[in-house]
Design a protein around this motif. Structure first.
Motif, PDB file in Angstrom:
ATOM      1  N   TYR A   5     -34.195  11.540 -33.088  1.00 17.33           N
ATOM      2  CA  TYR A   5     -34.324  11.759 -31.752  1.00 17.33           C
ATOM      3  C   TYR A   5     -33.356  11.529 -30.881  1.00 17.33           C
ATOM      4  CZ  TYR A   5     -39.257  12.593 -33.537  1.00 17.33           C
ATOM      5  OH  TYR A   5     -40.371  12.825 -34.070  1.00 17.33           O
ATOM      6  N   SER A   6     -32.598  12.358 -30.135  1.00 19.49           N
ATOM      7  CA  SER A   6     -31.402  12.188 -29.382  1.00 19.49           C
ATOM      8  C   SER A   6     -31.541  12.720 -28.147  1.00 19.49           C
ATOM      9  CB  SER A   6     -30.369  12.166 -30.293  1.00 19.49           C
ATOM     10  OG  SER A   6     -30.216  13.593 -30.497  1.00 19.49           O
ATOM     11  N   CYS A  13     -26.331   7.891 -30.350  1.00 27.71           N
ATOM     12  CA  CYS A  13     -27.070   8.753 -30.947  1.00 27.71           C
ATOM     13  C   CYS A  13     -25.982   9.416 -31.893  1.00 27.71           C
ATOM     14  CB  CYS A  13     -27.760  10.029 -30.047  1.00 27.71           C
ATOM     15  SG  CYS A  13     -29.039   9.219 -29.158  1.00 27.71           S
ATOM     16  N   VAL A  14     -24.909   9.750 -31.306  1.00 28.62           N
ATOM     17  CA  VAL A  14     -23.523  10.503 -32.009  1.00 28.62           C
ATOM     18  C   VAL A  14     -23.309   9.629 -33.148  1.00 28.62           C
ATOM     19  CG1 VAL A  14     -21.233  10.998 -31.895  1.00 28.62           C
ATOM     20  CG2 VAL A  14     -22.703  11.566 -30.090  1.00 28.62           C
ATOM     21  N   LYS A  15     -23.107   8.355 -33.168  1.00 28.51           N
ATOM     22  CA  LYS A  15     -22.640   7.425 -34.072  1.00 28.51           C
ATOM     23  C   LYS A  15     -23.908   7.365 -35.225  1.00 28.51           C
ATOM     24  CE  LYS A  15     -20.790   3.742 -31.329  1.00 28.51           C
ATOM     25  NZ  LYS A  15     -19.352   3.968 -31.367  1.00 28.51           N
ATOM     26  N   VAL A  16     -25.188   7.330 -35.174  1.00 28.88           N
ATOM     27  CA  VAL A  16     -26.363   7.412 -35.913  1.00 28.88           C
ATOM     28  C   VAL A  16     -26.165   8.977 -36.830  1.00 28.88           C
ATOM     29  CG1 VAL A  16     -28.820   7.997 -36.157  1.00 28.88           C
ATOM     30  CG2 VAL A  16     -28.032   6.084 -34.896  1.00 28.88           C
ATOM     31  N   LYS A  17     -26.019   9.976 -36.052  1.00 34.06           N
ATOM     32  CA  LYS A  17     -25.662  11.266 -36.715  1.00 34.06           C
ATOM     33  C   LYS A  17     -24.615  11.138 -37.811  1.00 34.06           C
ATOM     34  CE  LYS A  17     -26.870  13.301 -32.743  1.00 34.06           C
ATOM     35  NZ  LYS A  17     -26.846  14.594 -31.855  1.00 34.06           N
ATOM     36  N   ASN A  18     -23.287  10.821 -37.120  1.00 33.34           N
ATOM     37  CA  ASN A  18     -22.212  10.847 -37.794  1.00 33.34           C
ATOM     38  C   ASN A  18     -22.536   9.961 -39.089  1.00 33.34           C
ATOM     39  OD1 ASN A  18     -20.769  12.526 -36.169  1.00 33.34           O
ATOM     40  ND2 ASN A  18     -20.015  10.947 -35.208  1.00 33.34           N
ATOM     41  N   GLN A  48     -41.500   4.095 -26.956  1.00 32.90           N
ATOM     42  CA  GLN A  48     -40.566   3.823 -25.924  1.00 32.90           C
ATOM     43  C   GLN A  48     -39.980   5.086 -25.479  1.00 32.90           C
ATOM     44  OE1 GLN A  48     -37.433   1.241 -27.493  1.00 32.90           O
ATOM     45  NE2 GLN A  48     -36.373   2.916 -28.177  1.00 32.90           N
ATOM     46  N   MET A  49     -38.788   5.063 -24.694  1.00 27.91           N
ATOM     47  CA  MET A  49     -38.268   6.253 -24.130  1.00 27.91           C
ATOM     48  C   MET A  49     -36.670   6.232 -24.390  1.00 27.91           C
ATOM     49  SD  MET A  49     -40.269   8.006 -21.539  1.00 27.91           S
ATOM     50  CE  MET A  49     -39.103   8.667 -20.556  1.00 27.91           C
ATOM     51  N   GLY A  50     -36.304   4.875 -25.266  1.00 28.22           N
ATOM     52  CA  GLY A  50     -34.745   4.981 -25.339  1.00 28.22           C
ATOM     53  C   GLY A  50     -34.448   5.767 -26.602  1.00 28.22           C
ATOM     54  N   VAL A  51     -33.044   6.096 -26.886  1.00 21.55           N
ATOM     55  CA  VAL A  51     -32.652   6.839 -28.014  1.00 21.55           C
ATOM     56  C   VAL A  51     -31.499   6.172 -28.348  1.00 21.55           C
ATOM     57  CG1 VAL A  51     -33.509   9.376 -27.588  1.00 21.55           C
ATOM     58  CG2 VAL A  51     -31.433   8.622 -26.588  1.00 21.55           C
ATOM     59  N   ILE A  61     -37.299   3.674 -36.553  1.00 27.10           N
ATOM     60  CA  ILE A  61     -36.018   2.774 -36.415  1.00 27.10           C
ATOM     61  C   ILE A  61     -35.473   3.149 -35.089  1.00 27.10           C
ATOM     62  CG2 ILE A  61     -33.861   2.285 -37.247  1.00 27.10           C
ATOM     63  CD1 ILE A  61     -34.963   3.270 -39.943  1.00 27.10           C
ATOM     64  N   ILE A  62     -35.623   2.083 -34.293  1.00 20.29           N
ATOM     65  CA  ILE A  62     -34.987   2.142 -32.885  1.00 20.29           C
ATOM     66  C   ILE A  62     -33.820   1.720 -32.924  1.00 20.29           C
ATOM     67  CG2 ILE A  62     -35.254   1.530 -30.469  1.00 20.29           C
ATOM     68  CD1 ILE A  62     -38.510   1.286 -31.474  1.00 20.29           C
ATOM     69  N   GLY A  63     -32.586   2.745 -32.212  1.00 24.62           N
ATOM     70  CA  GLY A  63     -31.122   2.256 -32.101  1.00 24.62           C
ATOM     71  C   GLY A  63     -30.633   2.684 -33.487  1.00 24.62           C
ATOM     72  N   PHE A  64     -29.454   2.160 -33.489  1.00 24.63           N
ATOM     73  CA  PHE A  64     -28.349   2.289 -34.897  1.00 24.63           C
ATOM     74  C   PHE A  64     -28.257   0.945 -35.647  1.00 24.63           C
ATOM     75  CE2 PHE A  64     -23.854   3.456 -36.403  1.00 24.63           C
ATOM     76  CZ  PHE A  64     -24.467   3.523 -37.344  1.00 24.63           C
ATOM     77  N   ASP A  65     -29.422   0.949 -36.466  1.00 22.81           N
ATOM     78  CA  ASP A  65     -29.576  -0.426 -37.033  1.00 22.81           C
ATOM     79  C   ASP A  65     -29.406   0.325 -38.708  1.00 22.81           C
ATOM     80  OD1 ASP A  65     -30.500  -2.342 -38.759  1.00 22.81           O
ATOM     81  OD2 ASP A  65     -32.385  -2.683 -37.261  1.00 22.81           O
ATOM     82  N   LYS A  66     -28.104  -0.017 -39.039  1.00 17.35           N
ATOM     83  CA  LYS A  66     -27.736   0.360 -40.149  1.00 17.35           C
ATOM     84  C   LYS A  66     -28.563  -0.433 -41.465  1.00 17.35           C
ATOM     85  CE  LYS A  66     -23.160   0.989 -40.651  1.00 17.35           C
ATOM     86  NZ  LYS A  66     -21.762   0.808 -40.884  1.00 17.35           N
ATOM     87  N   SER A  67     -28.705  -1.659 -41.506  1.00 15.32           N
ATOM     88  CA  SER A  67     -29.423  -2.136 -42.526  1.00 15.32           C
ATOM     89  C   SER A  67     -30.849  -1.632 -42.772  1.00 15.32           C
ATOM     90  CB  SER A  67     -29.500  -3.744 -42.388  1.00 15.32           C
ATOM     91  OG  SER A  67     -30.245  -4.180 -41.348  1.00 15.32           O
ATOM     92  N   ALA A  68     -31.509  -1.169 -41.387  1.00 18.63           N
ATOM     93  CA  ALA A  68     -32.933  -0.645 -41.492  1.00 18.63           C
ATOM     94  C   ALA A  68     -32.844   0.656 -41.981  1.00 18.63           C
ATOM     95  CB  ALA A  68     -33.541  -0.796 -39.902  1.00 18.63           C
ATOM     96  N   ILE A  69     -31.799   1.331 -41.659  1.00 15.36           N
ATOM     97  CA  ILE A  69     -31.449   2.830 -42.101  1.00 15.36           C
ATOM     98  C   ILE A  69     -31.505   2.848 -43.490  1.00 15.36           C
ATOM     99  CG2 ILE A  69     -29.889   4.739 -42.250  1.00 15.36           C
ATOM    100  CD1 ILE A  69     -29.466   3.964 -38.930  1.00 15.36           C
ATOM    101  N   LEU A  70     -30.782   1.923 -44.161  1.00 14.90           N
ATOM    102  CA  LEU A  70     -30.395   1.835 -45.636  1.00 14.90           C
ATOM    103  C   LEU A  70     -31.638   1.631 -46.417  1.00 14.90           C
ATOM    104  CD1 LEU A  70     -26.853   0.447 -45.677  1.00 14.90           C
ATOM    105  CD2 LEU A  70     -27.377   2.683 -46.361  1.00 14.90           C
ATOM    106  N   LYS A  71     -32.224   0.652 -45.926  1.00 15.04           N
ATOM    107  CA  LYS A  71     -33.613   0.165 -46.505  1.00 15.04           C
ATOM    108  C   LYS A  71     -34.725   1.170 -46.599  1.00 15.04           C
ATOM    109  CE  LYS A  71     -37.320  -3.445 -45.910  1.00 15.04           C
ATOM    110  NZ  LYS A  71     -37.710  -4.391 -45.029  1.00 15.04           N
ATOM    111  N   ALA A  72     -34.793   1.991 -45.348  1.00 14.13           N
ATOM    112  CA  ALA A  72     -35.645   3.096 -45.307  1.00 14.13           C
ATOM    113  C   ALA A  72     -35.290   4.379 -46.208  1.00 14.13           C
ATOM    114  CB  ALA A  72     -35.949   3.653 -43.744  1.00 14.13           C
TER     115      ALA A  72
END
Length: 75
Positions: A5-6, A13-18, A48-51, A61-72
Motif C-alpha cells: 500500500y503506497s 514506498c519507492v524504496k520498499v518497491k525497489n 493507521q494511515m501512514g505508508v 509490516i509498517i514502513g520499510f523494515d528490511k528485517s521484518a520483510i525478510l522474516k515474513a
C-alpha cells in the motif's frame, strides 16, 4: 500474495518497491492515494494511515523494515 500500500509522493514506498524488485519478489502495488477501497483495506489491516504498509502472507509490516520483510518472506 504480497500487497504494498503506497502513494506516489512517498519516498519510502519507492524504496520498499525497489527493494522487493531487487529480491525478485512479485507484489501488487495498491495506490491508496487514488484507490479508496485499498485505502480502507490498509487502514483496517494496519490501524493507521501512514505508508508504506506491506501485507506479506497476512504479516502486516509498517514502513520499510528490511528485517521484518525478510522474516515474513521466509515464512
Amino acid at each position: 500474495m504480497i500487497k504494498v500500500y503506497s502513494t506516489d509522493s512517498c519516498p519510502w514506498c519507492v524504496k520498499v518497491k525497489n527493494y522487493l524488485k531487487s529480491q525478485n519478489v512479485e507484489f501488487e502495488d495498491l495506490n491508496v492515494q487514488d484507490d479508496m477501497i485499498a485505502r480502507e483495506e490498509m487502514i483496517k489491516k494496519s490501524n493507521q494511515m501512514g505508508v508504506p504498509v506491506l501485507d506479506i502472507n497476512n504479516n502486516i509490516i509498517i514502513g520499510f523494515d528490511k528485517s521484518a520483510i525478510l522474516k515474513a518472506l521466509a515464512q
